[in-house]
Write a protein that holds these residues in place. Structure first.
Motif, PDB file in Angstrom:
ATOM      1  N   GLY A 111       0.781  -1.228   0.000  1.00  0.00           N
ATOM      2  CA  GLY A 111       0.000   0.000   0.000  1.00  0.00           C
ATOM      3  C   GLY A 111       0.808   1.271   0.000  1.00  0.00           C
ATOM      4  N   LEU A 112       2.058   1.190  -0.376  1.00  0.00           N
ATOM      5  CA  LEU A 112       2.919   2.371  -0.373  1.00  0.00           C
ATOM      6  C   LEU A 112       3.019   3.022  -1.747  1.00  0.00           C
ATOM      7  CD1 LEU A 112       5.819   0.984   1.873  1.00  0.00           C
ATOM      8  CD2 LEU A 112       3.855   2.394   2.550  1.00  0.00           C
ATOM      9  N   TRP A 113       2.366   2.454  -2.742  1.00  0.00           N
ATOM     10  CA  TRP A 113       2.371   3.031  -4.081  1.00  0.00           C
ATOM     11  C   TRP A 113       1.122   3.888  -4.257  1.00  0.00           C
ATOM     12  CZ3 TRP A 113       5.875   3.621  -7.730  1.00  0.00           C
ATOM     13  CH2 TRP A 113       5.498   3.962  -9.021  1.00  0.00           C
ATOM     14  N   PRO A 114       1.228   5.054  -4.900  1.00  0.00           N
ATOM     15  CA  PRO A 114       0.031   5.915  -5.068  1.00  0.00           C
ATOM     16  C   PRO A 114      -1.121   5.165  -5.726  1.00  0.00           C
ATOM     17  CG  PRO A 114       2.019   7.090  -5.689  1.00  0.00           C
ATOM     18  CD  PRO A 114       2.427   5.675  -5.457  1.00  0.00           C
ATOM     19  N   ARG A 115      -2.303   5.230  -5.101  1.00  0.00           N
ATOM     20  CA  ARG A 115      -3.441   4.468  -5.602  1.00  0.00           C
ATOM     21  C   ARG A 115      -3.926   4.970  -6.956  1.00  0.00           C
ATOM     22  NH1 ARG A 115      -7.265   3.465  -0.241  1.00  0.00           N
ATOM     23  NH2 ARG A 115      -5.686   2.268   0.957  1.00  0.00           N
ATOM     24  N   ASP A 116      -3.701   6.234  -7.253  1.00  0.00           N
ATOM     25  CA  ASP A 116      -4.165   6.783  -8.528  1.00  0.00           C
ATOM     26  C   ASP A 116      -3.283   6.354  -9.702  1.00  0.00           C
ATOM     27  OD1 ASP A 116      -6.156   8.056  -7.151  1.00  0.00           O
ATOM     28  OD2 ASP A 116      -5.027   9.937  -6.934  1.00  0.00           O
ATOM     29  N   TRP A 117      -2.170   5.749  -9.419  1.00  0.00           N
ATOM     30  CA  TRP A 117      -1.249   5.306 -10.475  1.00  0.00           C
ATOM     31  C   TRP A 117      -1.306   3.786 -10.569  1.00  0.00           C
ATOM     32  CZ3 TRP A 117       3.897   8.407  -9.219  1.00  0.00           C
ATOM     33  CH2 TRP A 117       3.603   9.776  -9.271  1.00  0.00           C
ATOM     34  N   PRO A 118      -1.835   3.234 -11.644  1.00  0.00           N
ATOM     35  CA  PRO A 118      -1.858   1.759 -11.781  1.00  0.00           C
ATOM     36  C   PRO A 118      -0.427   1.204 -11.706  1.00  0.00           C
ATOM     37  CG  PRO A 118      -3.173   2.821 -13.495  1.00  0.00           C
ATOM     38  CD  PRO A 118      -2.415   3.904 -12.817  1.00  0.00           C
ATOM     39  N   TRP A 119      -0.196   0.315 -10.750  1.00  0.00           N
ATOM     40  CA  TRP A 119       1.192  -0.095 -10.487  1.00  0.00           C
ATOM     41  C   TRP A 119       1.798  -0.898 -11.634  1.00  0.00           C
ATOM     42  CZ3 TRP A 119       3.336  -4.910 -10.322  1.00  0.00           C
ATOM     43  CH2 TRP A 119       2.473  -6.004 -10.300  1.00  0.00           C
ATOM     44  N   LEU A 120       1.000  -1.745 -12.333  1.00  0.00           N
ATOM     45  CA  LEU A 120       1.587  -2.624 -13.346  1.00  0.00           C
ATOM     46  C   LEU A 120       2.118  -1.833 -14.551  1.00  0.00           C
ATOM     47  CD1 LEU A 120       2.260  -5.455 -14.247  1.00  0.00           C
ATOM     48  CD2 LEU A 120      -0.060  -5.680 -15.163  1.00  0.00           C
ATOM     49  N   PRO A 121       1.330  -0.903 -15.151  1.00  0.00           N
ATOM     50  CA  PRO A 121       1.916  -0.122 -16.260  1.00  0.00           C
ATOM     51  C   PRO A 121       3.144   0.676 -15.828  1.00  0.00           C
ATOM     52  CG  PRO A 121      -0.471   0.121 -16.213  1.00  0.00           C
ATOM     53  CD  PRO A 121      -0.091  -0.568 -14.951  1.00  0.00           C
ATOM     54  N   TRP A 122       3.082   1.244 -14.614  1.00  0.00           N
ATOM     55  CA  TRP A 122       4.245   1.993 -14.145  1.00  0.00           C
ATOM     56  C   TRP A 122       5.453   1.083 -13.931  1.00  0.00           C
ATOM     57  CZ3 TRP A 122       5.361   7.062 -13.726  1.00  0.00           C
ATOM     58  CH2 TRP A 122       4.319   7.959 -13.901  1.00  0.00           C
TER      59      TRP A 122
END
Length: 741
Positions: free
Chosen positions: A248-259
């Motif tokens: 849960g430390l990655w910004p929720r508004d940014w989809p983690w897989l594409p990033w």
């Protein structure tokens, strides 16, 4: 889809095996035939023809860019820009020059130059140089490194030696060279050259002993930037983002897989730029991009499609990549991992995932290393078991982070010091391991035997439940106990190696082996180590009964120490013992000494009136049945006249050209007395001595003597006592070995 991709790749790879490139007419015909077959949906043949056509076009472009005959051997003033990272060795600096111009004619796009005793040369500089240029060439030996193919694959159109030069323009924006210099002067626990190799792909700072250590432990891939390094960099970034998202430390508004996929590729590409973006790095980036796209959008397509897409992508960009051993090793390693991991039903535990891959890769790559003539590290699986995670998780992250933070006072230097210390511990451990287990070079075998052994390795890579899997072991063991054609009693196999300006000849009877001269050693090039030892191992020679050094000149005896250090030698005999190294413990040549091995007679002779080392050459006559061979070293016309008064002055079918065909040797009276059918000339192409002399060649021609020239034909082999013809390495034709017109 898989079949079509494989057909296209097969057409692109087929270039490697062509004896000659097709003409323009045939290329147009192949192109039209391929397009028509695609129109009629005959995909496999059509794609194969299109792939082959494209590869041939690129191969012809590379051949057309080689140095013209009119400029061969001439010293020209050229101007050009230094590209890449120059390699500063002890004896010379080697670098590549692009955009070279000369008023004497058009030059190839890329020149590879050596400057002995020259000043420092840096990337991005423009120089005006006096260069003696040569067309791309190399030594041709059984299972030897094909330098000419390597040059063509890198699209180097000429090589040369710098005689003089002046700097015209200093380097602009040569940040890679500046960074390398910063790394080399850093306090990296004494391992700064190793860090430069790991971070920037610059291995010029590593010594020959360092390279031997890496080869002996099968860890060269850890220091030569390849797909593994690019994958590690991308994997660290991808894993970090995935870990942040999981907790849960990655910004929720940014989809983690594409990033994760995008930043992983950006990081890997940045590392590739740092490493110079050479062909192996380009290949790795293409493969990584396809894998990440597959991970992001097309996971249902399986794992083999990205592999085939990457294979075709690399070959379309550079079809000549198939000429490089690294191409086969990198794709073979990836294929082995895909095959072994995807063929199993359940996941492995962490222990199996750590222990098994190294053994499986070693097993899967063994046939590839064997067919390429490369040494096989027996200790490789154990060494990589420790080295891979050590480099991946400790050394590489701290090294890259330290490099990025070099502008920050103290911090970057401290990280590089830590990384160097970790690397030093690893190198010390590898040194201990290499001292116990030496690399293995299997002997050359017929292609059918190799195919059976390769099939055995493939069977062993299958899952454990496969019924026929245990049958793979006896097939793999063919590499150790491969049947070899024995040499008949009363015959001797003779191999004149291509060692450049020097001499090395291997004579084998049924149970004995003699080496006559050991090749030259010039500066940092020891042909005893580079050519003679690998050739002996390819022949399956485990020991030498005798090393006979005709005399003490470096072009004949320079490689003797390397041979003696690598292969057990029973006895060393020399024609000029005082001039030889004491470590050889050579015995003097005794005229009249003779012995018999397996029905073949050997006789020594030396001129008692000799006044210099050449005249002291120990001459060897070998007689198998009624066929004779005379090895003469560097004797001159005076020694030849003395020899004509001995029992050796009899008709001799095979003659080693005295003194490489020097004008002072091969006198007409000597040739008429021996009346050889063939003469063996061992020399370097374009040598400064002018060997063989035109007058000597005219004598050979007048007497109808066949000339077998190592500079033109490579290594030459024949069977003494069988009255057969000689075979040369150039008999195995390849398109890149044709000289430009």
């Amino acid at each position: 889809m898989y079949t079509r991709m494989f057909a296209l790749a097969s057409g692109l790879i087929a270039l490697r095996y062509l004896p000659a490139l097709p003409s323009v007419g045939w290329l147009l015909l192949m192109l039209l035939a391929g397009l028509m077959l695609l129109a009629f949906r005959v995909w496999v043949v059509g794609l194969f023809l299109l792939g082959l056509t494209w590869a041939c076009v690129q191969g012809q472009r590379a051949l057309d860019d080689r140095l013209a005959d009119s400029l061969e051997g001439r010293t020209l003033w050229v101007e050009g820009r230094v590209v890449g990272l120059p390699q500063h060795a002890e004896a010379a600096v080697r670098f590549e020059l692009q955009d070279a111009r000369s008023r004497h004619g058009a030059l190839p796009a890329t020149l590879r130059l050596s400057w002995y005793g020259g000043p420092p040369v840096n990337s991005g500089e423009r120089w005006r140089l006096a260069v003696k240029l040569k067309q791309p060439g190399g030594l041709l030996n059984p299972r030897g490194f094909d330098y000419q193919a390597w040059l063509l694959a890198r699209r180097i159109g000429a090589t040369g030696t710098v005689k003089d030069g002046q700097l015209l323009t200093a380097a602009h924006h040569a940040w890679r060279d500046s960074l390398r210099q910063r790394l080399l002067i850093s306090d990296a626990s004494g391992r700064a050259p190793w860090l430069a190799a790991l971070i920037m792909g610059d291995g010029s700072g590593l010594s020959r002993d360092d390279w031997k250590l890496l080869q002996a432990t099968g860890t060269v891939h850890l220091l030569v930037i390849s797909g593994q390094h690019i994958g590690l960099c991308a994997g660290l970034i991808y894993g970090l983002i995935a870990l942040l998202a999981r907790y849960g430390l990655w910004p929720r508004d940014w989809p983690w897989l594409p990033w994760a996929c995008g930043l992983a590729f950006a990081g890997a590409a940045g590392y590739g730029v740092l490493a110079g973006f050479a062909v192996p790095v380009q290949r790795a980036c293409v493969m990584l991009a396809l894998v990440l796209i597959w991970r992001l959008r097309f996971r249902h397509l399986g794992v083999w499609l990205p592999f085939l897409l990457a294979l075709n992508g690399v070959l379309i960009i550079e079809p000549l990549a198939s000429l490089l051993p690294g191409f086969w090793l990198s794709f073979a390693a990836v294929a082995v991992l895909i095959f072994t991991f995807s063929a199993r039903l359940g996941p492995w535990g962490w222990r199996a995932a750590w222990l098994r891959p190294q053994g499986l890769i070693a097993l899967g790559l063994f046939p590839v290393l064997w067919i390429l003539g490369l040494p096989i590290s027996v200790s490789g699986p154990l060494a990589n078991l420790i080295a891979v995670p050590w480099i991946s998780l400790l050394v590489l992250p701290t090294a890259l982070l330290g490099t990025l933070l070099l502008p920050v006072p103290w911090l970057g230097e401290r990280l590089l010091w830590l990384s160097g210390g970790l690397l030093d511990w690893l190198v010390r451990g590898l040194g201990l391991l290499a001292g116990y287990v030496a690399p293995w070079s299997p002997a050359a075998v017929p292609l059918s035997v190799w195919a059976l052994s390769a099939a055995g390795a493939l069977i062993l890579l299958l899952p454990g439940g496969v019924v026929l899997r245990p049958l793979g072991w006896p097939l793999v063991l063919l590499a150790v106990f491969a049947p070899r054609e024995p040499i008949p009693h009363g015959q001797a196999e003779v191999l004149q190696l291509d060692v450049g300006q020097g001499l090395a000849m291997v004579l084998r009877t049924r149970h004995h082996t003699l080496l006559y001269d050991a090749g030259p050693r010039v500066r940092d090039f020891d042909q005893g180590e580079r050519v003679v030892v690998p050739a002996l191992r390819a022949l399956g020679v485990g020991g030498l009964d005798m090393v006979l050094l005709s005399h003490a000149d470096s072009d004949h005896a320079g490689g003797a120490l390397a041979v003696q250090g690598a292969i057990p030698v029973v006895r060393v005999v020399g024609g000029d013992v005082p001039g030889l190294p004491e470590q050889l413990q050579a015995q003097p040549c005794v005229s009249g000494e003779n012995w018999e091995w397996d029905g073949v007679t050997f006789t020594l002779w030396q001129w008692s009136g000799a006044s210099d080392s050449n005249q002291k050459s120990c001459v060897l006559q070998v007689q198998a049945g009624d066929e004779r061979l005379l090895l003469t070293g560097d004797i001159d016309a005076q020694a030849e006249r003395a020899l004509l008064k001995t029992p050796l002055a009899v008709p001799t079918q095979w003659l080693q050209a005295p003194h490489h065909g020097s004008r002072t040797s091969s006198s007409m009276v000597f040739l008429k007395a021996l009346s050889p059918a063939a003469v063996l000339v061992s020399r370097g192409r374009g040598n400064t001595f002018g060997h063989p002399h035109p007058q000597v060649m005219a004598r050979y021609k007048a007497l109808g003597v066949q000339v077998l020239d190592s500079a033109e034909q490579g290594a030459v082999r024949f069977r003494l006592g069988a009255f057969g013809r000689a075979q040369s390495e150039r008999d195995q034709r390849r398109f890149w070995r044709d000289r430009p017109g």
